[in-house]
Motif scaffolding. Structure first.
Motif, PDB file in Angstrom:
ATOM      1  N   TYR A 505       0.834  -1.188   0.000  1.00 29.66           N
ATOM      2  CA  TYR A 505       0.000   0.000   0.000  1.00 29.66           C
ATOM      3  C   TYR A 505       0.884   1.259   0.000  1.00 29.66           C
ATOM      4  N   PRO A 506       0.337   2.393  -0.411  1.00 30.85           N
ATOM      5  CA  PRO A 506       1.106   3.649  -0.372  1.00 30.85           C
ATOM      6  C   PRO A 506       1.626   3.960   1.023  1.00 30.85           C
ATOM      7  N   ASP A 507       2.686   4.755   1.090  1.00 31.67           N
ATOM      8  CA  ASP A 507       3.281   5.112   2.382  1.00 31.67           C
ATOM      9  C   ASP A 507       2.287   5.800   3.303  1.00 31.67           C
ATOM     10  N   ARG A 508       1.321   6.458   2.715  1.00 32.35           N
ATOM     11  CA  ARG A 508       0.273   7.076   3.520  1.00 32.35           C
ATOM     12  C   ARG A 508      -1.070   6.845   2.842  1.00 32.35           C
ATOM     13  N   VAL A 509      -1.979   6.209   3.567  1.00 27.51           N
ATOM     14  CA  VAL A 509      -3.348   6.012   3.087  1.00 27.51           C
ATOM     15  C   VAL A 509      -4.231   6.983   3.870  1.00 27.51           C
ATOM     16  N   ALA A 510      -4.682   8.008   3.186  1.00 24.21           N
ATOM     17  CA  ALA A 510      -5.340   9.124   3.872  1.00 24.21           C
ATOM     18  C   ALA A 510      -6.616   8.718   4.592  1.00 24.21           C
ATOM     19  N   THR A 513      -5.277   5.429   7.986  1.00 26.26           N
ATOM     20  CA  THR A 513      -3.833   5.474   8.221  1.00 26.26           C
ATOM     21  C   THR A 513      -3.277   4.148   8.733  1.00 26.26           C
ATOM     22  N   SER A 516      -1.468   2.355   5.988  1.00 34.41           N
ATOM     23  CA  SER A 516      -0.314   2.990   5.347  1.00 34.41           C
ATOM     24  C   SER A 516       0.865   2.025   5.324  1.00 34.41           C
ATOM     25  N   GLY A 517       1.385   1.757   4.134  1.00 31.70           N
ATOM     26  CA  GLY A 517       2.532   0.879   3.972  1.00 31.70           C
ATOM     27  C   GLY A 517       2.238  -0.600   4.160  1.00 31.70           C
ATOM     28  N   TYR A 518       0.988  -0.947   4.325  1.00 34.43           N
ATOM     29  CA  TYR A 518       0.607  -2.342   4.590  1.00 34.43           C
ATOM     30  C   TYR A 518       1.076  -3.254   3.457  1.00 34.43           C
ATOM     31  N   HIS A 564       0.271   2.007  -5.607  1.00 35.23           N
ATOM     32  CA  HIS A 564       0.762   0.858  -4.856  1.00 35.23           C
ATOM     33  C   HIS A 564       2.043   0.338  -5.512  1.00 35.23           C
TER      34      HIS A 564
END
Length: 620
Positions: A505-510, A513, A516-518, A564
């Motif tokens: 996942y992206p470094d930050r999932v707005a 959160t 984030s990074g999952y 991603h």
């Protein structure tokens, strides 16, 4: 195999039913009648059978399940005068059964709970070298259906068989020589091939967690508990050394099925002759079937698509073989399907499937109702949407995803001469499949969801190779079976290879959160190196020589979304779910001695003409 020993599992209750007795609810306003019979089989053995009939039923179809999990318990989940509440629980799909007006029949298979005879795990076909008797689950299913259509006055002559896990195995066995009244079958997460990728082995690596189910398998009520000597299963397995030694210490080596397992560590005739996909591929296709598989099935992830692959080419009309692939853990299709672990789908996917797919499918074949069900109904994770498909797989595995130097990953082949990525695999410090402790008292949260667990803690280990793509600027959709083509060497003479395909996942999932990074596993599998040349014959590996290891990952239907990244991890242990490979070739790993467990240097080829890669079934 859902016998009281894995994960949350089932409470084993021994309730022996009497012959031809009636068991009415306390309240006269009950909307059902519950009857109990001991039905005779062709060899005289009687099988305990519970029949729940909706009040006022007439010419109603029967939905049958044959189970080792206790028919009394399954048909009295809660004391109630409401049939739906009575059946609410494991393997009943009570909403579909009650709303459809079906007569519900659940039967203890021979040797379990109220039934006579002896129990044999996934009993081989009658007359085979491994079953010299005249009976098996196919003949028992036939005899049961024959009795039901003759003795249940409220029923018509239409019977469906449905079941999950071991009950999925018995549902498939009913197709071997089906009774004329059998109109439809729905095997869900079925046990199909115990060596290739269901309960007992995956590609030759033994699933140690199964020892508890095996230990209790011969008790009539599944109540013989495995004596874990630590609250952490990791400690129990490590202290014993080999799993064969653990079985000896606790008396599991006296169990007949355990003896079969240790006597047949390779994919020999014992396993091949019992593989239901092989068996059904050689028989006429006579009964419509909907095969249901769970994409994150932690117990029987292999069987559903294997059976579909065997049966679909035999469907000349295109109206007999159907497939569902749901975003579930094992047996979740009959419970709430809103999430697996931390991964949420946005709605109750299991309820949607039962209402929109299972209910009309059963009604069509058992009541003549019209239906609009696609040949394949598959949930696509990433987009989190159900797809109606004409066939499975949607795409061939023909896009090569290369493992590259410096931990890179991409679809363009790495240039330059041969290069390797190295790590030390130490059996004394194996890579775990979930973070410790592996709780003996797990109520399901750890076991049910481990296939979707965040892989970041694993990626940080020095004995795990991690390869990561650049951030995706467009979606990559896969729909099928990824194929591993790993070129690798070991300094030992045997080795396991674990390969994981992961969505980062992206470094930050707005909007969440916590994600984030999952690192979400999409497909993961293990392969025991000694079976590189032949699954049926073990051979030592030539030390320090790059060799090709080819094996399939579980089927996946997933979108890697823009923003991603795609990740591949490679390791050589997956403990304590799987037994440790000593990395020294021994005739039978079940009996490896302490001194035979050695460190090994593992080298994975990441550049050159034979660079390691995964062939992905990309959907364009």
């Amino acid at each position: 195999m859902r016998i009281a020993s894995q994960g949350w599992l089932l409470v084993a209750i021994l309730l022996i039913g009497g012959a031809a007795s009636a068991d009415q609810p306390n309240l006269t306003t009950a909307n059902y009648e519950r009857r109990v019979f001991d039905i005779p089989m062709r060899d005289g053995v009687k099988l305990h059978t519970v029949i729940v009939i909706p009040k006022g039923a007439k010419d109603a179809p029967i939905l049958l399940t044959r189970t080792p999990y206790n028919a009394e318990w399954m048909t009295r989940q809660k004391e109630s005068n409401d049939m739906r509440v009575l059946l609410e629980g494991f393997d009943n799909a009570a909403d579909v059964i009650v709303e459809g007006g079906y007569i519900r029949v659940v039967q203890d298979i021979r040797g379990k709970h109220g039934s006579g005879g002896d129990f044999v795990v996934t009993r081989p076909l009658a007359g085979s070298p491994f079953n010299r008797t005249s009976v098996d689950e196919a003949t028992d299913g036939y005899d049961t259906i024959d009795w039901l259509v003759k003795h249940v006055a409220e029923a018509n002559d239409k019977v469906g068989i449905i079941g999950t896990s071991y009950n999925g195995f018995t549902a498939l066995m009913a197709l071997v020589n089906p009774h004329p009244a059998l109109e439809v079958a729905v095997p869900m997460d079925p046990m199909v091939d115990g060596w290739r990728g269901d309960d007992w082995f995956h590609n030759g690596a033994f699933r140690q967690y199964a020892i508890a189910a095996i230990h209790g398998s011969e008790s009539r009520d599944n109540s013989a508990e495995f004596p874990w000597n630590s609250a952490d299963r990791y400690e129990t397995f490590m202290r014993a050394g080999s799993v064969g030694e653990l079985a000896r210490r606790h008396g599991t080596d006296k169990v007949q099925f355990w003896r079969h397992i240790v006597e047949h560590p390779a994919y020999d005739e014992f396993w091949q002759s019992q593989a239901l996909d092989r068996i059904l591929a050689d028989r006429p296709l006579q009964v419509p079937v909907m095969i249901v598989g769970s994409l994150w099935d932690q117990e029987d992830i292999y069987g559903a698509t294997a059976v579909y692959k065997a049966l679909e080419p035999r469907d000349r009309t295109g109206k007999q073989v159907y497939l569902t692939l749901g975003p579930w853990h094992h047996a979740q299709s009959i419970f709430d399907g809103s999430s697996v672990g931390k991964i949420r789908w946005g709605h109750d996917t299991a309820k949607w499937w039962r209402q929109q797919v299972l209910a009309p499918f059963l009604a069509h074949h058992l009541k003549g109702a019209p239906m609009d069900v696609a040949p394949v109904t598959a949930f696509e994770s990433g987009s989190n949407e159900w797809r109606r498909l004409a066939q499975w797989p949607v795409a061939p595995a023909n896009a090569k995803l290369y493992l590259k130097p410096n931990g890179e990953l991409g679809f363009d082949a790495p240039a330059g001469p041969l290069q390797t990525a190295d790590y030390i695999s130490d059996p004394a410090n194996p890579v775990t499949f979930v973070p410790r402790p592996m709780r003996v008292d797990d109520n399901g949260d750890q076991w049910e969801s481990w296939l979707t667990a965040d892989q970041r803690t694993i990626a940080a280990r020095p004995d795990v190779l991690t390869f990561t793509s650049k951030v995706l600027d467009k979606a990559v959709s896969i729909a099928g079976e990824p194929m591993v083509k790993l070129m690798a060497s070991t300094s030992g003479t045997d080795s396991d290879w674990v390969v994981k395909l992961i969505d980062v996942y992206p470094d930050r999932v707005a909007d969440d959160t916590t994600m984030s990074g999952y690192q979400l596993p999409v497909a993961m599998e293990i392969f025991r190196g000694r079976y590189r040349k032949s699954l049926s014959r073990a051979e030592p590996l030539e030390s320090d020589v790059p060799l090709r290891f080819e094996f399939a990952l579980p089927n996946a239907h997933h979108v890697f979304r823009p923003g991603h990244r795609i990740m591949v991890q490679v390791q050589s242990s997956w403990f304590p779910l799987y037994d440790r490979n000593p990395q020294t070739f021994v005739p039978n790993i079940f009996f490896a001695r302490p001194g035979e467990y050695v460190k090994a240097t593992q080298q994975v080829v990441v550049a050159g003409p034979d660079a390691s890669h995964i062939e992905l079934p990309i959907r364009h």
